[in-house]
Design an enzyme around this catalytic site. Structure first.
Site, short mmCIF file in Angstrom:
data_model
loop_
_atom_site.label_atom_id
_atom_site.label_comp_id
_atom_site.label_asym_id
_atom_site.label_seq_id
_atom_site.Cartn_x
_atom_site.Cartn_y
_atom_site.Cartn_z
N THR A 190 -33.72 24.77 -14.77
CA THR A 190 -32.72 24.43 -13.75
C THR A 190 -31.29 24.63 -14.22
OG1 THR A 190 -32.82 22.10 -14.44
CG2 THR A 190 -34.29 22.79 -12.65
N CYS A 191 -31.04 24.52 -15.51
CA CYS A 191 -29.66 24.69 -15.98
C CYS A 191 -29.20 26.13 -15.88
CB CYS A 191 -29.53 24.20 -17.42
SG CYS A 191 -29.66 22.41 -17.56
#
Length: 634
Positions: free
Chosen positions: A600-601
């Site tokens: 997700t980052c």
């Protein structure tokens, strides 16, 4: 129909009474219970007459399936039905045991297996909901005959964990988990949270599941689609037995079913109540302080009244629009760094987590309670907020323990470090049961267990270490802030009512369901590691995404980016850990046996080289709906 055409002789030679209709089954069950013949309704009350299938025209298939499903019931009813004094005694005994008399005098396991097989055939034939609904009376009968089932915390958690597992068969995984040893961390993620393996609320050991209870869970897992079709017509049936059992395993229910049930529950609770309208006058540039001072003295009961908002110096009259504007502006103010209440989970992230250093503000816990009340009030009023929290914090609102995997959205470098520790051999000199915490530039050592700084971490204890680090970072250092927020939230909406949702669904309840423009997403997607726009897997991916409904598209965005929030400028303005970062798809070369995975980052989806469109779509759907958590550790 096909089976009847292929085996007419077998059908003709069948002994009289070998098959019976649902009405006859209901009658047999009623007689076995020594009660008047009746068909029980979903609330346990008797209906005027048993439900019978129409065997004419287009319902032949369903009628034949029902007859097949109940083929063993006559012999079973004859063999097990009590009579005379035995029946009277059994009825008297059971009367005091249950609010609704369970229909358990018959062993109908074979009947339910036949029903299960029939439902699977219909689902594989992709029949529409109306056709599938023809067997809903038989499914309802299954619930009624098992209305005494009690699912313990461990079993409910295992069911949720099996559904969230890898690419295997969820039913087989459920059976394995409930038949094996210690409860895993993933099992501990279920609603209501266990106290440990087989532990009840009072600390006593839960009984092992009987074969009948295990079969009940397997049936529910296998036939979610049918059950949701049945419940969707009237989610209110979840409030009473036998369908209220589904609230113990809410992961089997669709989001729309849960939301409708939740709203209906709030409406019924408020029926006949008269709440005082609350008038609020605020300054736009001091909206947080003004709102706090005017609302802090009100009780949770008072806050259920309608809001009437007036912005100072403005002529607008609140007919709903000003209240929506107030919620929108106030939610943005709550995330204002000047209040030090929440902080971005990662640099450039759109999600927020309670700030462990919020105590620089002497009134910070009062403010957190106020924020909890505002969020709950917005949910109560069906208003949406312009704020998105981390998955870990949504879990904490729901009362679900966090997982070490939730660290990825809060501290990516630490998450990678913990992952490396789990996947590699470590030396005893490398780590101790303590961590260094930054307190305004000063490092302070925090023990993860008594005298932890003097206890080395070994390969045998590293899983415990990872769990304790995650607990310390995600929960321990902000436990007071979490508690204050929960106290405010639960004043308006009790935990039991909101706990029907999972953390992804709670984000949609709080912040709304945005529209995902698939064309915009595709135009702003990058590819790497051997994939290109013309790769078969990429073509299949976009084909699958275009078949998703609105909720499923949002869950895809949540899965890959960590939030369902879409930038105002569209997907071209997605931000990652290091700045602008487009949605990107990388090839996972480990083989098609793995589920798609997300980072997700970096807004990154790792997509295995699936060998067909159907395989890709099935595994992608499993990942975004149920596989985001993965299995933890024992």
């Amino acid at each position: 129909q096909q089976q009847q055409q292929q085996q007419p002789a077998a059908a003709a030679e069948a002994p009289a009474g070998a098959a019976m209709s649902l009405a006859e089954l209901t009658s047999a069950v009623a007689q076995a219970m020594n009660t008047p013949t009746a068909s029980a309704g979903v609330d346990g009350s008797a209906a005027a007459a048993p439900v019978a299938m129409d065997t004419s025209g287009g319902t032949n298939a369903a009628a034949a399936a029902t007859a097949t499903a109940t083929a063993t019931a006559t012999a079973t009813a004859t063999a097990t039905a009590p009579s005379g004094e035995d029946a009277a005694s059994a009825a008297a005994t059971s009367a005091g045991e249950s609010e609704h008399t369970p229909l358990l005098k018959l062993d109908l396991t074979d009947v339910w297996r036949e029903l299960s097989d029939c439902l699977l055939l219909l689902q594989e034939a992709h029949v529409d909901d109306q056709t599938l609904g023809l067997l809903s009376p038989a499914v309802e009968c299954f619930f009624l005959c098992n209305s005494d089932i009690k699912i313990g915390r461990r079993a409910a958690a295992a069911a949720a964990a099996a559904a969230a597992g890898g690419g295997g068969n969820g039913v087989d995984e459920l059976h394995r988990m409930l038949s094996s040893g210690p409860t895993t961390e993933a099992q501990g993620q279920g609603q209501g949270q266990g106290q440990g393996q087989g532990q009840g609320k009072d600390g006593s050991k839960e009984k092992e599941l009987t074969p009948r209870e295990l079969f009940w869970l397997e049936f529910i897992e296998r036939h979610r689609a049918v059950i949701n079709t049945l419940v969707r017509k009237d989610p209110g049936v979840l409030q009473v037995k036998p369908f209220s059992l589904l609230l113990e395993i809410p992961h089997v229910l669709d989001f729309r079913v849960k939301e409708k049930f939740f709203r209906e529950s709030l409406r019924k609770r408020n029926h006949g109540q008269r709440y005082i309208r609350q008038r609020l006058q605020v300054r736009r540039n001091h909206i947080f302080e003004d709102s706090y001072h005017q609302l802090q003295g009100l009780s949770g009961q008072d806050l259920r009244g309608r809001m009437d908002v007036q912005f100072e110096g403005e002529d607008g009259i609140d007919a709903g629009g000003l209240t929506r504007e107030w919620y929108y502006q106030l939610s943005k103010a709550m995330m204002n760094a000047n209040y030090a209440l929440f902080k971005q989970s990662n640099i450039g992230s759109e999600t927020y987590q309670p700030n462990p250093h919020s105590n620089v503000n002497a009134a910070h816990l009062n403010y957190f309670k106020f924020c909890g009340r505002v969020v709950a009030k917005a949910v109560y009023d069906s208003m949406y907020l312009d704020c998105h929290f981390t998955r870990a914090f949504y879990k904490q609102i729901l009362g679900i323990p966090v997982s070490w995997r939730d660290m990825q959205a809060v501290d990516e470098p630490l998450y990678k470090s913990l992952l490396w520790i789990l996947e590699n051999e470590i030396s005893e000199e490398d780590y101790s049961f303590s961590i260094d915490m930054d307190r305004f530039g000063e490092l302070q050592t925090m023990d993860l267990k008594p005298n932890g700084r003097n206890i080395n971490v070994t390969n045998e204890t590293k899983k415990e270490y990872v769990h304790l680090v995650a607990h310390a970072k995600l929960t321990e250092v902000i436990k007071e802030q979490i508690k204050a927020f929960q106290d405010g939230f639960y004043e308006l909406i009790p935990q039991k009512e909101i706990a029907i949702f999972d953390e992804q669904e709670l984000e949609m309840v709080i912040s709304g369901l945005p529209d995902v423009d698939v064309d915009d997403l595709q135009a702003n997607t990058e590819y790497g590691s051997g994939y290109s726009p013309s790769s078969p897997q990429i073509v299949w991916f976009w084909r699958a995404v275009r078949t998703f409904d609105r909720e499923e598209r949002v869950k895809l965005v949540q899965f890959v980016t960590g939030t369902g929030k879409i930038p105002v400028g569209g997907f071209a303005e997605l931000v990652g850990m290091s700045g602008p970062q487009k949605f990107n798809i990388q090839k996972d070369r480990s083989g098609p046996s793995r589920l798609p995975q997300a980072h997700t980052c970096f807004n990154q989806l790792d997509l295995p080289e699936f060998e067909s469109y159907e395989e890709l779509r099935t595994n992608l759907m499993m990942a975004i709906k149920e596989g985001s958590e993965g299995f933890g550790f024992a």
